[in-house]
Design a protein around this motif. Structure first.
Motif, PDB file in Angstrom:
ATOM      1  N   GLN A  90      67.801  69.248 -35.395  1.00  0.00           N
ATOM      2  CA  GLN A  90      68.003  68.617 -34.096  1.00  0.00           C
ATOM      3  C   GLN A  90      68.769  67.311 -34.233  1.00  0.00           C
ATOM      4  OE1 GLN A  90      63.929  68.366 -32.773  1.00  0.00           O
ATOM      5  NE2 GLN A  90      64.057  70.279 -31.619  1.00  0.00           N
ATOM      6  N   ARG A  91      68.485  66.570 -35.286  1.00  0.00           N
ATOM      7  CA  ARG A  91      69.194  65.309 -35.496  1.00  0.00           C
ATOM      8  C   ARG A  91      70.658  65.547 -35.819  1.00  0.00           C
ATOM      9  NH1 ARG A  91      64.624  62.048 -39.094  1.00  0.00           N
ATOM     10  NH2 ARG A  91      63.066  61.912 -37.422  1.00  0.00           N
ATOM     11  N   VAL A  92      70.929  66.574 -36.609  1.00  0.00           N
ATOM     12  CA  VAL A  92      72.321  66.906 -36.912  1.00  0.00           C
ATOM     13  C   VAL A  92      73.061  67.289 -35.636  1.00  0.00           C
ATOM     14  CG1 VAL A  92      73.823  68.559 -38.097  1.00  0.00           C
ATOM     15  CG2 VAL A  92      71.853  67.588 -39.293  1.00  0.00           C
ATOM     16  N   PHE A  93      72.399  68.069 -34.784  1.00  0.00           N
ATOM     17  CA  PHE A  93      73.013  68.475 -33.517  1.00  0.00           C
ATOM     18  C   PHE A  93      73.247  67.263 -32.617  1.00  0.00           C
ATOM     19  CE2 PHE A  93      72.502  69.725 -29.044  1.00  0.00           C
ATOM     20  CZ  PHE A  93      73.545  70.641 -28.937  1.00  0.00           C
ATOM     21  N   ASP A  94      72.265  66.357 -32.542  1.00  0.00           N
ATOM     22  CA  ASP A  94      72.408  65.163 -31.708  1.00  0.00           C
ATOM     23  C   ASP A  94      73.550  64.274 -32.188  1.00  0.00           C
ATOM     24  OD1 ASP A  94      70.353  65.956 -30.104  1.00  0.00           O
ATOM     25  OD2 ASP A  94      68.822  64.772 -31.148  1.00  0.00           O
ATOM     26  N   ILE A  95      73.607  64.065 -33.504  1.00  0.00           N
ATOM     27  CA  ILE A  95      74.678  63.216 -34.049  1.00  0.00           C
ATOM     28  C   ILE A  95      76.037  63.855 -33.819  1.00  0.00           C
ATOM     29  CG2 ILE A  95      75.626  62.251 -36.179  1.00  0.00           C
ATOM     30  CD1 ILE A  95      72.749  61.993 -37.195  1.00  0.00           C
ATOM     31  N   SER A  96      76.129  65.165 -34.003  1.00  0.00           N
ATOM     32  CA  SER A  96      77.406  65.861 -33.804  1.00  0.00           C
ATOM     33  C   SER A  96      77.869  65.768 -32.355  1.00  0.00           C
ATOM     34  CB  SER A  96      77.277  67.327 -34.221  1.00  0.00           C
ATOM     35  OG  SER A  96      76.879  67.436 -35.572  1.00  0.00           O
ATOM     36  N   THR A  97      76.945  65.980 -31.417  1.00  0.00           N
ATOM     37  CA  THR A  97      77.319  65.903 -30.000  1.00  0.00           C
ATOM     38  C   THR A  97      77.686  64.475 -29.592  1.00  0.00           C
ATOM     39  OG1 THR A  97      74.961  65.708 -29.459  1.00  0.00           O
ATOM     40  CG2 THR A  97      75.966  67.898 -29.308  1.00  0.00           C
ATOM     41  N   ASN A  98      76.989  63.485 -30.172  1.00  0.00           N
ATOM     42  CA  ASN A  98      77.320  62.097 -29.855  1.00  0.00           C
ATOM     43  C   ASN A  98      78.713  61.740 -30.358  1.00  0.00           C
ATOM     44  OD1 ASN A  98      74.904  61.575 -28.579  1.00  0.00           O
ATOM     45  ND2 ASN A  98      73.900  60.818 -30.428  1.00  0.00           N
ATOM     46  N   ILE A  99      79.036  62.167 -31.564  1.00  0.00           N
ATOM     47  CA  ILE A  99      80.368  61.895 -32.110  1.00  0.00           C
ATOM     48  C   ILE A  99      81.439  62.606 -31.292  1.00  0.00           C
ATOM     49  CG2 ILE A  99      81.867  62.284 -34.105  1.00  0.00           C
ATOM     50  CD1 ILE A  99      79.478  61.778 -35.901  1.00  0.00           C
ATOM     51  N   LEU A 100      81.169  63.859 -30.923  1.00  0.00           N
ATOM     52  CA  LEU A 100      82.126  64.608 -30.103  1.00  0.00           C
ATOM     53  C   LEU A 100      82.320  63.934 -28.748  1.00  0.00           C
ATOM     54  CD1 LEU A 100      83.895  67.104 -29.679  1.00  0.00           C
ATOM     55  CD2 LEU A 100      81.860  68.318 -28.883  1.00  0.00           C
ATOM     56  N   MET A 101      81.221  63.451 -28.162  1.00  0.00           N
ATOM     57  CA  MET A 101      81.310  62.771 -26.870  1.00  0.00           C
ATOM     58  C   MET A 101      82.148  61.509 -26.978  1.00  0.00           C
ATOM     59  SD  MET A 101      80.192  63.041 -23.723  1.00  0.00           S
ATOM     60  CE  MET A 101      79.902  62.047 -22.265  1.00  0.00           C
ATOM     61  N   LEU A 102      81.943  60.727 -28.022  1.00  0.00           N
ATOM     62  CA  LEU A 102      82.714  59.501 -28.200  1.00  0.00           C
ATOM     63  C   LEU A 102      84.188  59.802 -28.445  1.00  0.00           C
ATOM     64  CD1 LEU A 102      80.237  57.409 -30.374  1.00  0.00           C
ATOM     65  CD2 LEU A 102      80.922  56.951 -28.019  1.00  0.00           C
ATOM     66  N   VAL A 103      84.480  60.874 -29.170  1.00  0.00           N
ATOM     67  CA  VAL A 103      85.876  61.259 -29.404  1.00  0.00           C
ATOM     68  C   VAL A 103      86.546  61.644 -28.088  1.00  0.00           C
ATOM     69  CG1 VAL A 103      87.365  62.991 -30.489  1.00  0.00           C
ATOM     70  CG2 VAL A 103      85.530  61.924 -31.799  1.00  0.00           C
ATOM     71  N   MET A 104      85.845  62.416 -27.258  1.00  0.00           N
ATOM     72  CA  MET A 104      86.400  62.806 -25.961  1.00  0.00           C
ATOM     73  C   MET A 104      86.622  61.591 -25.060  1.00  0.00           C
ATOM     74  SD  MET A 104      84.160  66.247 -25.208  1.00  0.00           S
ATOM     75  CE  MET A 104      84.859  66.424 -23.570  1.00  0.00           C
ATOM     76  N   MET A 105      85.683  60.646 -25.082  1.00  0.00           N
ATOM     77  CA  MET A 105      85.855  59.425 -24.307  1.00  0.00           C
ATOM     78  C   MET A 105      87.070  58.638 -24.777  1.00  0.00           C
ATOM     79  SD  MET A 105      81.905  58.083 -24.029  1.00  0.00           S
ATOM     80  CE  MET A 105      80.662  58.957 -23.082  1.00  0.00           C
ATOM     81  N   SER A 106      87.249  58.562 -26.094  1.00  0.00           N
ATOM     82  CA  SER A 106      88.389  57.827 -26.642  1.00  0.00           C
ATOM     83  C   SER A 106      89.702  58.512 -26.273  1.00  0.00           C
ATOM     84  CB  SER A 106      88.260  57.715 -28.164  1.00  0.00           C
ATOM     85  OG  SER A 106      87.051  57.064 -28.530  1.00  0.00           O
ATOM     86  N   ILE A 107      89.732  59.839 -26.326  1.00  0.00           N
ATOM     87  CA  ILE A 107      90.957  60.567 -25.965  1.00  0.00           C
ATOM     88  C   ILE A 107      91.304  60.343 -24.496  1.00  0.00           C
ATOM     89  CG2 ILE A 107      91.941  62.877 -25.677  1.00  0.00           C
ATOM     90  CD1 ILE A 107      90.409  63.739 -28.154  1.00  0.00           C
ATOM     91  N   SER A 108      90.285  60.337 -23.623  1.00  0.00           N
ATOM     92  CA  SER A 108      90.555  60.098 -22.203  1.00  0.00           C
ATOM     93  C   SER A 108      91.135  58.708 -21.975  1.00  0.00           C
ATOM     94  CB  SER A 108      89.266  60.268 -21.392  1.00  0.00           C
ATOM     95  OG  SER A 108      88.337  59.237 -21.682  1.00  0.00           O
ATOM     96  N   ALA A 109      90.663  57.721 -22.740  1.00  0.00           N
ATOM     97  CA  ALA A 109      91.212  56.365 -22.617  1.00  0.00           C
ATOM     98  C   ALA A 109      92.655  56.316 -23.112  1.00  0.00           C
ATOM     99  CB  ALA A 109      90.347  55.374 -23.391  1.00  0.00           C
ATOM    100  N   VAL A 110      92.951  57.022 -24.207  1.00  0.00           N
ATOM    101  CA  VAL A 110      94.324  57.053 -24.718  1.00  0.00           C
ATOM    102  C   VAL A 110      95.261  57.712 -23.714  1.00  0.00           C
ATOM    103  CG1 VAL A 110      95.810  58.010 -26.524  1.00  0.00           C
ATOM    104  CG2 VAL A 110      93.607  57.002 -27.133  1.00  0.00           C
ATOM    105  N   LEU A 111      94.824  58.802 -23.095  1.00  0.00           N
ATOM    106  CA  LEU A 111      95.652  59.468 -22.084  1.00  0.00           C
ATOM    107  C   LEU A 111      95.915  58.554 -20.893  1.00  0.00           C
ATOM    108  CD1 LEU A 111      94.111  63.070 -22.074  1.00  0.00           C
ATOM    109  CD2 LEU A 111      96.274  62.326 -23.076  1.00  0.00           C
ATOM    110  N   ALA A 112      94.906  57.764 -20.508  1.00  0.00           N
ATOM    111  CA  ALA A 112      95.092  56.848 -19.383  1.00  0.00           C
ATOM    112  C   ALA A 112      96.146  55.791 -19.678  1.00  0.00           C
ATOM    113  CB  ALA A 112      93.759  56.182 -19.032  1.00  0.00           C
TER     114      ALA A 112
END
Length: 215
Positions: A57-79
């Motif tokens: 569960q911790r591996v899944f949580d960390i993976s989803t958190n990292i993926l979420m932060l990457v998606m947030m960063s990409i959206s900021a770069v596109l803006a």
């Protein structure tokens, strides 16, 4: 969504500024999570995870958190490229701000829905207990902590609502500019004097078409 100015500047400039700050914050959170995971004795534990969670569960949580932060960063770069590429490059940023607001409200009911890299109320309370090296806080200390946490939480919510509002106005402003750029200039219209029915019947196939002149 009318108007193209915020309190101090144009909505496009404000959105680009928010996107830069948003990108910096997400990158710092991402680096912090990676460092905590790599340097911690337990490779699958970070401060904002529940201690009762299993390793998977911790591996899944960390993976989803990292993926979420990457998606947030990409959206900021596109803006950042929206001024040159068009209003569609602002939509991912608007979407991620809406997701952030939703997760912030959901974190009130369950800390597991909190934003990646953002400590919940329970995590902050544990951090204060650890800092003071006590097992429990008295009622006065808990009251002060709850008050300050509530104020900061509401300020964070209001800031995100404002950023979402400004970014949506930026989308509509860029869309209006793009539509105005492709509209044909009506001052260069051309009028043609069409022949009457009798004149058209008398015309031969080889006759030249009627003359035209600019208005």
């Amino acid at each position: 969504m009318s108007g193209t100015r915020t309190l101090f500047c144009h909505v496009t400039t404000a959105t680009l500024s928010f996107a830069i700050l948003y990108l910096i914050g997400n990158v710092l959170k991402l680096v912090g999570i990676i460092l905590l995971v790599s340097l911690d004795k337990d490779a699958f534990s970070v401060p904002y995870h529940e201690s009762k969670a299993t390793g998977g569960q911790r591996v899944f949580d960390i993976s989803t958190n990292i993926l979420m932060l990457v998606m947030m960063s990409i959206s900021a770069v596109l803006a950042l490229f929206s001024k040159r590429k068009g209003p569609m490059f602002v939509l991912p940023f608007v979407l991620m701000m809406f997701v952030e607001l939703s997760l912030s409200f959901l974190s009130l009911f369950d800390g597991a829905w909190g934003l990646p890299g953002t400590p919940s109320y329970r995590d902050m309370l544990k951090a204060i207990k650890s800092q003071k090296r006590v097992d429990r806080l008295n009622e006065e200390e808990i009251g002060h902590f709850t008050m300050w946490y509530s104020v900061l939480f509401m300020m964070d919510i209001l800031l995100k609502v404002y950023i979402l509002h400004v970014s949506m106005r930026c989308f509509y402003a860029l869309k209006a500019e793009r539509m105005a750029a492709v509209v044909v200039d009506t001052g260069n219209t051309v009028t043609v004097k069409l022949p009457s029915y009798d004149e058209a019947v008398k015309m031969k196939a080889g006759d030249t078409p009627p003359t035209y002149h600019e208005a």
